[in-house]
Design a protein around this motif. Structure first.
Motif, PDB file in Angstrom:
ATOM      1  N   GLU A 103      -2.139   4.577  -2.977  1.00 38.31           N
ATOM      2  CA  GLU A 103      -2.260   6.124  -3.229  1.00 38.31           C
ATOM      3  C   GLU A 103      -0.333   6.317  -3.924  1.00 38.31           C
ATOM      4  N   VAL A 104       0.380   5.785  -2.800  1.00 35.00           N
ATOM      5  CA  VAL A 104       1.522   6.142  -3.023  1.00 35.00           C
ATOM      6  C   VAL A 104       2.123   6.285  -4.703  1.00 35.00           C
ATOM      7  N   PHE A 105       1.572   4.993  -5.298  1.00 32.36           N
ATOM      8  CA  PHE A 105       2.307   4.293  -6.580  1.00 32.36           C
ATOM      9  C   PHE A 105       1.395   5.991  -7.721  1.00 32.36           C
ATOM     10  N   VAL A 106      -0.148   6.632  -7.402  1.00 29.67           N
ATOM     11  CA  VAL A 106      -0.762   7.395  -7.888  1.00 29.67           C
ATOM     12  C   VAL A 106       0.498   8.497  -8.226  1.00 29.67           C
ATOM     13  N   THR A 107       0.980   8.861  -7.309  1.00 27.03           N
ATOM     14  CA  THR A 107       1.701   9.776  -6.955  1.00 27.03           C
ATOM     15  C   THR A 107       3.051  10.247  -7.744  1.00 27.03           C
ATOM     16  N   SER A 108       4.083   8.728  -6.782  1.00 23.88           N
ATOM     17  CA  SER A 108       5.110   8.785  -6.828  1.00 23.88           C
ATOM     18  C   SER A 108       5.293   7.465  -7.771  1.00 23.88           C
ATOM     19  N   GLY A 109       4.741   6.601  -8.443  1.00 24.59           N
ATOM     20  CA  GLY A 109       5.153   5.496  -9.327  1.00 24.59           C
ATOM     21  C   GLY A 109       5.026   4.228  -8.031  1.00 24.59           C
ATOM     22  N   VAL A 110       5.227   3.296  -9.155  1.00 23.35           N
ATOM     23  CA  VAL A 110       5.790   1.726  -8.363  1.00 23.35           C
ATOM     24  C   VAL A 110       7.044   2.058  -7.418  1.00 23.35           C
ATOM     25  N   ASP A 111       8.032   3.234  -7.749  1.00 27.12           N
ATOM     26  CA  ASP A 111       9.164   2.565  -6.945  1.00 27.12           C
ATOM     27  C   ASP A 111       9.716   3.575  -5.693  1.00 27.12           C
ATOM     28  N   ALA A 112       8.750   4.029  -4.916  1.00 26.24           N
ATOM     29  CA  ALA A 112       8.444   4.581  -4.388  1.00 26.24           C
ATOM     30  C   ALA A 112       9.548   3.849  -2.926  1.00 26.24           C
ATOM     31  N   PRO A 113      10.124   5.102  -2.436  1.00 26.41           N
ATOM     32  CA  PRO A 113      10.418   4.056  -1.000  1.00 26.41           C
ATOM     33  C   PRO A 113       9.472   4.035  -0.138  1.00 26.41           C
ATOM     34  N   ILE A 114       9.751   2.444   0.473  1.00 24.47           N
ATOM     35  CA  ILE A 114       8.718   1.375   0.977  1.00 24.47           C
ATOM     36  C   ILE A 114       8.846   2.431   2.694  1.00 24.47           C
ATOM     37  N   ARG A 115       9.687   3.126   2.675  1.00 22.81           N
ATOM     38  CA  ARG A 115       8.865   3.762   3.884  1.00 22.81           C
ATOM     39  C   ARG A 115       8.099   4.665   3.778  1.00 22.81           C
ATOM     40  N   ARG A 116       8.164   5.413   2.698  1.00 22.51           N
ATOM     41  CA  ARG A 116       7.060   6.188   2.894  1.00 22.51           C
ATOM     42  C   ARG A 116       5.452   5.518   2.753  1.00 22.51           C
TER      43      ARG A 116
END
Length: 198
Positions: free
Chosen positions: A32-45
């Motif tokens: 889900e996070v990768f869809v909105t923020s890409g694969v570089d999204a913070p791990i904490r998110r």
């Protein structure tokens, strides 16, 4: 002999089940996070979304590439397993094909940025691409064959061509709100339809 918990599970079996649930939660959250923020999204998110600590993520996936690869493989499996289930439950084989292609498009959108994330490990990416083809081409072939046999679509469409064409239509989506690949994919599928009375 290990004592059983009140639920009847041994402690080690309970821990394994918890670990598996945590892993599944991390994979779902990361997708889900990768869809909105890409694969570089913070791990904490991703950890917050999954409801786990960051240590849990690093225990299962020591590097970001490990996490991205696992998400990709998980989604390949979900897409592969969906094909026969859709074929069994849809009104027509063509409906099953259309529903599966919707899932396939969702999958393609969620893998945005994968190549960049894995560029430092080309062997891993090559293996992942081979896995993608090995798992999904037979499913696409199954659905196409069923639709041809039912008279829903014309014969002669190759699964690789269809998947590659859909992938190419999805590429243009990046950053352009005026472009909806699903509209063109719907036209593509309509073009496969067998004319009534043919």
């Amino acid at each position: 002999m290990a004592a059983e918990s009140p639920t009847g599970e041994s402690p080690s079996r309970g821990k394994r089940a918890d670990a598996q649930r945590n892993r599944e939660a991390v994979l779902a959250a990361a997708a889900e996070v990768f869809v909105t923020s890409g694969v570089d999204a913070p791990i904490r998110r991703i950890a917050a979304q999954a409801g786990v600590g960051m240590a849990t993520i690093y225990r299962h996936f020591p590097t970001r590439a490990d996490l991205v690869t696992a998400v990709y493989r998980h989604q390949i499996e979900a897409c592969a397993e969906a094909g026969p289930n859709l074929l069994a439950g849809a009104d027509t084989p063509f409906d099953a094909l259309r529903q599966w292609i919707d899932l396939f498009v969702d999958f393609l959108v969620t893998k945005h940025g994968l190549a960049d994330a894995l560029r430092s490990d080309d062997d891993r990416f090559a293996a992942l691409h081979a896995y993608f083809l090995d798992r999904l081409l037979p499913v696409c072939s199954l659905l196409l064959d069923a639709a041809v046999e039912a008279g829903d679509i014309r014969p002669g469409t190759h699964p690789y061509e269809l998947m590659r064409g859909i992938g190419n239509l999805c590429v243009g989506r990046d950053g352009d709100p005026r472009y909806d690949p699903r509209r063109l994919i719907a036209l593509l599928l309509q073009g496969l339809r067998q004319p009534h009375g043919a």
